[in-house]
Design a protein around this motif. Structure first.
Motif, PDB file in Angstrom:
ATOM      1  N   PHE A   1     -23.920   5.397  12.519  1.00 29.13           N
ATOM      2  CA  PHE A   1     -23.849   4.450  13.643  1.00 29.13           C
ATOM      3  C   PHE A   1     -25.097   3.572  13.744  1.00 29.13           C
ATOM      4  O   PHE A   1     -25.119   2.599  14.482  1.00 29.13           O
TER       5      PHE A   1
ATOM      6  N   ASP B   1     -20.471   9.134  14.386  1.00 30.87           N
ATOM      7  CA  ASP B   1     -20.011   7.752  14.455  1.00 30.87           C
ATOM      8  C   ASP B   1     -18.819   7.613  15.396  1.00 30.87           C
ATOM      9  O   ASP B   1     -18.696   6.615  16.111  1.00 30.87           O
TER      10      ASP B   1
ATOM     11  N   ALA C   1     -18.686   5.266  18.522  1.00 30.60           N
ATOM     12  CA  ALA C   1     -17.667   4.230  18.700  1.00 30.60           C
ATOM     13  C   ALA C   1     -17.031   4.310  20.078  1.00 30.60           C
ATOM     14  O   ALA C   1     -16.646   3.289  20.665  1.00 30.60           O
TER      15      ALA C   1
ATOM     16  N   GLY D   1     -18.294   1.800  22.805  1.00 33.74           N
ATOM     17  CA  GLY D   1     -18.509   0.777  21.790  1.00 33.74           C
ATOM     18  C   GLY D   1     -19.606  -0.212  22.091  1.00 33.74           C
ATOM     19  O   GLY D   1     -19.638  -1.299  21.539  1.00 33.74           O
TER      20      GLY D   1
END
Lengths: 486, 486, 486
Positions: free
Chosen positions: B47, B59, B63, B332
């Motif tokens: 990430f 990750d 997200a 995000g």
């Protein structure tokens, strides 16, 4: 490994909230009489084999009690050793690594420490201290504030012995307008009030101890008496009659010293008589030892130990010791395992049914059960001695039969102290793994040492700072390569 | 000026007796899972843009959560950074500026500090710590005494990873009679009791975290779990199967390091599954970060940051970070303002509805509102990093887009850290007024620093004293002429 | 000897559990107004014989009150002297030996010390402080937290005098983004809230004192007001109209200084008027003195005293002083025995019927009875002054008519300070016994000094450590041979 395991078990106990209950075997609280000699050599009592000094009263107690061949004090000189004895802590943990300032001060052993006398007093004991204090002159550090109901003696680190002489010297200085008078000359006191003593100091202290014991016998409390003779510490001053007991000693210092020891022994005899006369003898634990080794060149002998007062060799901090208590302490035995002056605090507390102060960290342990069972109370444990000098630190650590010694600028040595009591045969070459391990363990022990709260003289303090003391980087340097792990 | 104004307002509040009430936005107390990696590089998670290391589970959380591009720990190496994380104080304010003594000690982070775990426990949380401690070996410093109901791991500053190997090495030393055994080799423990671990350590810690989460789901308390992996700290030891995930990495160290990171990521995945299986995922705030920058030469990459672990350049103390909490933390997003590890203590306390200890001084702040509002929580404030070296101190201070750096014997430099993340363009020449102001403010901040309570090795302590450390006279020397005002 | 005896009596009292009861002669609690000038020379008030500076209002109080020819503050410069005045402790006992860090800090006089204001407030007084603080900027050290209900002034060690000028300078710096602005320029405050002052600072402080007195007259509490003018401390800034009062002074600095003193006197006049107008004059004890000697080269004169601010000669710490209280303080008298700023704390407490804090150690004494009886309150006692410099310490100690001085690298000198106020005739050669005794007593006094909690600048702290300060080994070196007694 064994040590580690003990640690874990202890940790588990602590974490599980189990509180420590002190188990005292005897059902009745005994009187406790702790007699401390000052700078008495390992070889200077009859019961330890002296060829020239006779100590009939101590020897009689020894014959009916137990002697200790491996008794260690926590420091090789006076002030720190006494601080340790009465607080149960290594002096390095409480900032008391040095003797108090020679020209007086308002500092003393921190009041955050609870003295054994306080613990005993809280448990119902009638408590007294006779003799040398050396743990703080200011009011908050006075014996009467540290758990001793009765105090007779002097607050300083020593004293001259003949009142006619020291009184004269004192009065001359007063007449000259001097106020900062050497503490060896100042009048004695009783519970903070100046008294005019007239007897030879050792006799005076014996007299006061007799009085205390007599007084104690009249009330229903057990007593705890700390009788801290300043003899045979310098100045070497003995009575003629006592020196006359040693016609075969030719050396003047040794003869005087012998007379001083004899006076102590004579005093012990008087106290024993008093205990018997008051029907207290059978219920009294008597402990006799010295605050450190004999001072070389001042009449003492620590034979067969190496060096003397001030040293981290055995002569510095292994002292003569006996315990006597009819029916409770084995008669005519020698206990040949290490015991520590630091052990007396928790042992006395246990015998007296006293509670240890909350959050109290003690560096010794109750040895009573091991004493009864003739077992080593310090099996696999580490016994430390650490003396700071001018720009470096001397250190030694014992574990079981081995003792590692760091002396001055020399490399670490290793001795089998059971087979080699005189520390003559360095085994370091063939035992580097064990030596390094013991050194690492001692370094580990130092991290929670605190800075000294005072020094004996200002020069010592200045040098401490200028030379980046305690210089443990040098003290604990070995062939071990340090492992980084940041 | 703005800073001064804030100070005055704060002062007025304090003086007027208004008490600080912590306002937590969410109405329900969340579970809090703090996952700490050890020496993980800024560039070593997917990430954060790693080109070669894959971290699919982290990750995925990133997200669905928020990442932080400017997350700072309080110190560029382990012990002090962890002390800061758990106490909410800069390590220099609590004597914890150095890693604990390498060969063991009885010192630790002062018990006068209340750990965040204690605060959470007092607020009704079920608390646990898994992994590396490094904040004190002695009983009073044990995790179980600092607010963690459950502890599984090791007390030292790191550990070897394969039980078959370290158990063997440990047993050999035990057999030789060694007691001071390197802490990386000693058995793990569970609440103070030695256990015999058999799994690769990272997997073992993940397993214990899974167990904790499972257990927590069964009671009605929210949980606070501090999962402190020692990976990917040296020694570089990875499982073959994890290294096999990185066929394209040729450098042996990098490949092993990658495998170690992958094992951490794998563990995070298992915990996430467990949270979901127990219906706790939506009510759990997950925070992931490292204790400091990646160690150069040991497989890590802090690209594009300058230098690494140990440095006051960004590579030393800016770390990867993410937060995940469905509905509560924006999904995000990247939060591009500075946040501090020091902020976690007050933020967690606020989220948990916990009371901060009376007289508690915290160096960070509750960032929750600013996080929601995407505002800089440290606008106009100063962020410090200070590392003591042998005879001098490295220092850096950030305010808004500017960062001033004092590195070794060099003059102070000034960087626009927002535009020049790699600290390449020194702006000091054209901004001496601001630079001097920031340096003066940092010097002001140092006066209530305390002396270190320990050092990593005795040499470090000796040099500290011999060289008159911390030598802030040199550290904060600028072109400002000092104004006398006595 | 006499000193020793006192000690013993004190000790006996303490040990016997007699508690100290403060006996205040007057039956009604007086208002107490303590006016402190800053760096005012011994010779710079009319009542002390100034030939060029006129102080009509102070002189009127002096004529109706008592002046003190031997008033000593506890330190020859500002911060430590003020810390001593308000805590009753020598600054060396509380870590306040240095002025606070010049560029600000979060340190201050330890909160473990109870200020006299707190003691008076607890005894029912309405308390206020106006002017210079210099005892800590951080919230916990604020006047409002140390017992002052009202505070108007500035927290730093000094201030510029003309608002139009310092406001401009301050705003320019703010505009440039500077936050660490020299404290002499920052806005004044009222109870923690910034105010915009418009008057010449001395007038502003007088105005606020008038307001305080007026407000106090309306409630039924007595008041305690600490009016700490920063005048005539540098910067030398006087009003034209005040300088115009001294047409005969040609030297520009002296003229400005004279105008500054005149403004203080003018302020005192206004306050006296207000006290009279409110019918409080007869019930108010007014004390006026300076925080230390006048600064040579900055307009002051300490004639006939030797040297000035910063020195352990008399010019450094003997200051002008008067007390005024109709019917209670003798009118038109000069008290020619030593009195200490340290005496004010216990004296005020006694007059106000206040209890001293438990375990409070005060270094001065209630002098009220001795003042009434015109007796020396410090007969046979020791009065100390000790200033640490770069690598060595200056020291002086007075007992009765003798004063011993250790100045720089010179040997100790001895003066008959009653016959030789200017310290010109060294008597050490013929009085070595007394000199050595006084030096030994002073060294004794130093052992419970504590390390400085801060320094004025970082260079000072670095040098303190590098040079092994306080270097009392050199300070107290005399011809006395040190006696070992370990």
């Amino acid at each position: 490994m064994i040590f580690k395991k003990h640690c874990r078990v202890l940790l588990a106990l602590i974490l599980s909230g189990v509180s420590c209950v002190v188990a005292a075997t005897p059902t009745q609280k005994p009187n406790i009489l702790l007699v401390l000699a000052d700078d008495l050599g390992y070889n200077d009592v009859g019961f330890n084999g002296s060829k020239d000094i006779i100590t009939p009263n101590l020897d009689a107690l020894a014959a009916q009690g137990t002697t200790f061949s491996e008794a260690y004090v926590a420091h090789p000189f006076c002030g720190p050793s006494r601080a340790a004895l009465l607080t149960g802590r290594y002096p390095h943990k409480i900032g008391s690594q040095f003797n108090l300032p020679i020209r007086g001060s308002f500092v003393g052993v921190p009041t955050s420490e609870t003295f054994i006398a306080q613990v005993m007093q809280d448990a119902g004991y009638f408590t007294g201290a006779m003799g040398k204090w050396h743990l703080g002159d200011a009011p908050q550090y006075h014996p009467n504030k540290r758990g001793f109901e009765e105090f007779y003696g002097f607050l300083g680190g020593g004293h001259n012995y003949f009142p006619a002489q020291f009184e004269k010297a004192y009065n001359e200085r007063v007449k000259q307008g001097v106020t900062n008078i050497f503490e060896y000359l100042t009048p004695l006191e009783h519970n903070g009030k100046e008294v005019r003593e007239t007897e030879y100091i050792t006799d005076a202290l014996s007299r006061e101890a007799v009085n205390f014991v007599t007084k104690a016998a009249k009330n229903d409390k057990p007593f705890f008496l700390y009788l801290a003779y300043n003899a045979p510490h310098v100045p070497l001053e003995a009575k003629q009659e006592d020196m006359a007991m040693f016609p075969n000693i030719k050396d003047k210092k040794r003869k005087t010293y012998a007379g001083m020891v004899y006076a102590v022994d004579r005093g012990v005899g008087r106290i024993v008589e008093t205990l018997k006369a008051n029907n207290q003898f059978d219920n009294t634990l008597i402990v006799f030892m010295s605050d450190n080794g004999g001072k070389l060149g001042q009449g003492a002998s620590n034979y067969p130990l190496k060096e003397g007062k001030g040293s981290v060799y055995e002569g510095g901090f292994r002292t003569p010791m006996l315990m006597h208590w009819p029916q409770q302490v084995a008669a005519g035995k020698q206990f040949e395992h290490p015991v520590l002056a630091l052990d007396l605090y928790p042992t006395f507390a246990a015998l007296g049914g006293a509670s240890l102060p909350a959050n109290n960290k003690l560096d010794g342990k109750n040895i009573w059960q091991d004493l009864q069972a003739n077992q080593n109370p310090h099996q696999d444990e580490l016994i430390y001695v650490l003396r700071h000098r001018d720009g470096f630190s001397d250190a030694a650590v014992r574990r079981n039969e081995f003792k590692a010694v760091k002396y001055g600028k020399q490399d670490w040595q290793l001795f089998n102290i059971e087979k080699d009591i005189s520390e003559q045969h360095d085994l370091s070459a063939s035992n580097s793994l064990m030596l390094n391990d013991m050194v690492a363990e001692m370094e580990k022990w130092t991290w929670d040492n605190v800075q000294p709260l005072w020094f004996h003289i200002s020069e010592e303090g200045a040098n401490w700072r200028l030379k980046g003391m305690p210089r443990f980087d040098q003290t604990f340097k070995t062939s071990i390569s340090s492992t980084e792990s940041d």
